[in-house]
Design a protein around this motif. Structure first.
Motif, short mmCIF file in Angstrom:
data_model
loop_
_atom_site.label_atom_id
_atom_site.label_comp_id
_atom_site.label_asym_id
_atom_site.label_seq_id
_atom_site.Cartn_x
_atom_site.Cartn_y
_atom_site.Cartn_z
N PRO A 1 0.80 -1.23 0.00
CA PRO A 1 0.00 0.00 0.00
C PRO A 1 0.83 1.28 0.00
O PRO A 1 0.41 2.30 -0.55
CB PRO A 1 -0.83 -0.12 1.28
CG PRO A 1 -0.96 -1.59 1.48
CD PRO A 1 0.35 -2.18 1.03
N ASP A 2 2.03 1.25 0.60
CA ASP A 2 2.85 2.46 0.67
C ASP A 2 4.12 2.38 -0.18
O ASP A 2 4.98 3.27 -0.09
CB ASP A 2 3.22 2.77 2.12
CG ASP A 2 4.10 1.68 2.73
OD1 ASP A 2 4.24 0.59 2.13
OD2 ASP A 2 4.66 1.92 3.82
N THR A 3 4.29 1.34 -1.00
CA THR A 3 5.51 1.14 -1.78
C THR A 3 5.17 0.81 -3.22
O THR A 3 4.34 -0.06 -3.48
CB THR A 3 6.37 0.00 -1.19
OG1 THR A 3 6.59 0.26 0.21
CG2 THR A 3 7.70 -0.11 -1.89
N ALA A 4 5.85 1.50 -4.14
CA ALA A 4 5.59 1.28 -5.57
C ALA A 4 6.89 1.13 -6.33
O ALA A 4 7.88 1.79 -6.03
CB ALA A 4 4.79 2.43 -6.14
N LEU A 5 6.88 0.24 -7.32
CA LEU A 5 7.95 0.14 -8.30
C LEU A 5 7.52 0.96 -9.50
O LEU A 5 6.34 1.02 -9.84
CB LEU A 5 8.18 -1.31 -8.72
CG LEU A 5 8.54 -2.29 -7.61
CD1 LEU A 5 8.70 -3.70 -8.18
CD2 LEU A 5 9.83 -1.86 -6.90
N GLY A 6 8.49 1.62 -10.15
CA GLY A 6 8.11 2.49 -11.25
C GLY A 6 9.02 2.39 -12.44
O GLY A 6 10.17 1.97 -12.34
N ILE A 7 8.48 2.78 -13.58
CA ILE A 7 9.22 2.91 -14.82
C ILE A 7 8.90 4.28 -15.38
O ILE A 7 7.76 4.75 -15.28
CB ILE A 7 8.88 1.78 -15.81
CG1 ILE A 7 9.76 1.87 -17.05
CG2 ILE A 7 7.40 1.78 -16.17
CD1 ILE A 7 9.70 0.63 -17.93
N GLU A 8 9.91 4.96 -15.94
CA GLU A 8 9.73 6.35 -16.36
C GLU A 8 10.52 6.64 -17.61
O GLU A 8 11.64 6.16 -17.79
CB GLU A 8 10.18 7.27 -15.22
CG GLU A 8 9.99 8.74 -15.47
CD GLU A 8 10.38 9.58 -14.27
OE1 GLU A 8 9.71 9.48 -13.21
OE2 GLU A 8 11.38 10.32 -14.37
N TYR A 9 9.94 7.48 -18.48
CA TYR A 9 10.65 8.03 -19.64
C TYR A 9 10.63 9.54 -19.50
O TYR A 9 9.61 10.13 -19.14
CB TYR A 9 9.98 7.66 -20.97
CG TYR A 9 10.51 8.51 -22.10
CD1 TYR A 9 11.72 8.21 -22.70
CD2 TYR A 9 9.85 9.67 -22.50
CE1 TYR A 9 12.26 9.01 -23.69
CE2 TYR A 9 10.37 10.48 -23.49
CZ TYR A 9 11.57 10.15 -24.08
OH TYR A 9 12.11 10.97 -25.05
N ARG A 10 11.77 10.18 -19.80
CA ARG A 10 11.78 11.64 -19.84
C ARG A 10 12.64 12.15 -20.99
O ARG A 10 13.68 11.60 -21.31
CB ARG A 10 12.21 12.26 -18.52
CG ARG A 10 13.64 12.05 -18.13
CD ARG A 10 14.01 12.84 -16.85
NE ARG A 10 13.34 12.33 -15.68
CZ ARG A 10 13.41 12.89 -14.48
NH1 ARG A 10 14.11 13.99 -14.30
NH2 ARG A 10 12.78 12.36 -13.46
N TYR A 11 12.12 13.22 -21.63
CA TYR A 11 12.93 14.00 -22.57
C TYR A 11 13.70 14.99 -21.72
O TYR A 11 13.13 15.64 -20.83
CB TYR A 11 12.03 14.73 -23.57
CG TYR A 11 12.75 15.85 -24.28
CD1 TYR A 11 13.66 15.56 -25.30
CD2 TYR A 11 12.54 17.17 -23.91
CE1 TYR A 11 14.34 16.59 -25.93
CE2 TYR A 11 13.22 18.20 -24.54
CZ TYR A 11 14.12 17.91 -25.54
OH TYR A 11 14.80 18.91 -26.17
#
Length: 196
Positions: free
Chosen positions: A158-168
């Motif tokens: 509930p308080d922890t997330a894995l993430g994937i991100e793209y940025r210019y």
């Protein structure tokens, strides 16, 4: 290198085995803030704008997010929260030579909150970047960056997330010195966020 990959897989496995379930609502809907660490890879786009130099980076970013609102909007695709992100990046260049870039970023984000166990988001902003690349095509070490991108977080607790991100990601000296070759690049990042 294999050793670090194995450790990362073990940590991810532990988080995944804990699961996001237990019927608890993800903290993205009620938390006041978020702490995150992101890591990944970036590469410039030669020929995009005035970018001529290939620069490859390994990136590490510390992030603090502060929510500026409760949930706003209605419906699956519009419900979300405003978040202010403060980041401290370290970009270690591998090509054309090993050097560093570091500074600080201030970004605005909209985090969608209506999807079960997932939190997509968009963001944009900028900051100051000290650049020690030693390129003849850049007239100063003090540079500025603007950037924008999108990401997706998956709640494993509930308080922890894995993430994937793209940025210019854009770096230049904003015309304060000559020459001023911009570095226009893409960055691909993975991260872990903890909400409080």
């Amino acid at each position: 290198m294999k050793r670090y990959a194995m450790i990362l897989l073990l940590v991810a496995g532990q988080l995944l085995s804990a699961g996001a379930g237990h019927g608890e609502e993800p903290a993205v809907r009620t938390a006041s803030g978020e702490f995150a660490i992101l890591g990944g890879y970036g590469i410039t786009h030669r020929g995009f704008g005035a970018t001529r130099t290939q620069v490859e980076t390994v990136d590490a970013i510390l992030r603090y997010g502060h929510f500026l609102s409760g949930e706003l909007g209605t419906g699956r695709w519009f419900q979300g929260r405003h978040e202010l992100l403060v980041e401290v990046p370290l970009h270690l260049t591998l090509d054309p030579r090993v050097r560093t870039m570091t500074g600080g970023y201030l970004l605005g984000s909209w985090k969608f909150t209506s999807l079960e166990g997932l939190a997509p988001y968009v963001f944009a902003g900028g900051g100051i970047l000290y650049n020690d690349l030693g390129l003849d095509t850049q007239g100063t070490r003090l540079n500025f960056s603007y950037q924008g991108g999108t990401g997706l977080q998956w709640f494993v607790r509930p308080d922890t997330a894995l993430g994937i991100e793209y940025r210019y990601h854009h770096v230049s000296n904003a015309g304060t010195a000559e020459p001023n070759e911009p570095l226009n690049s893409s960055k691909f990042l993975l991260g872990v966020s903890v909400y409080r």
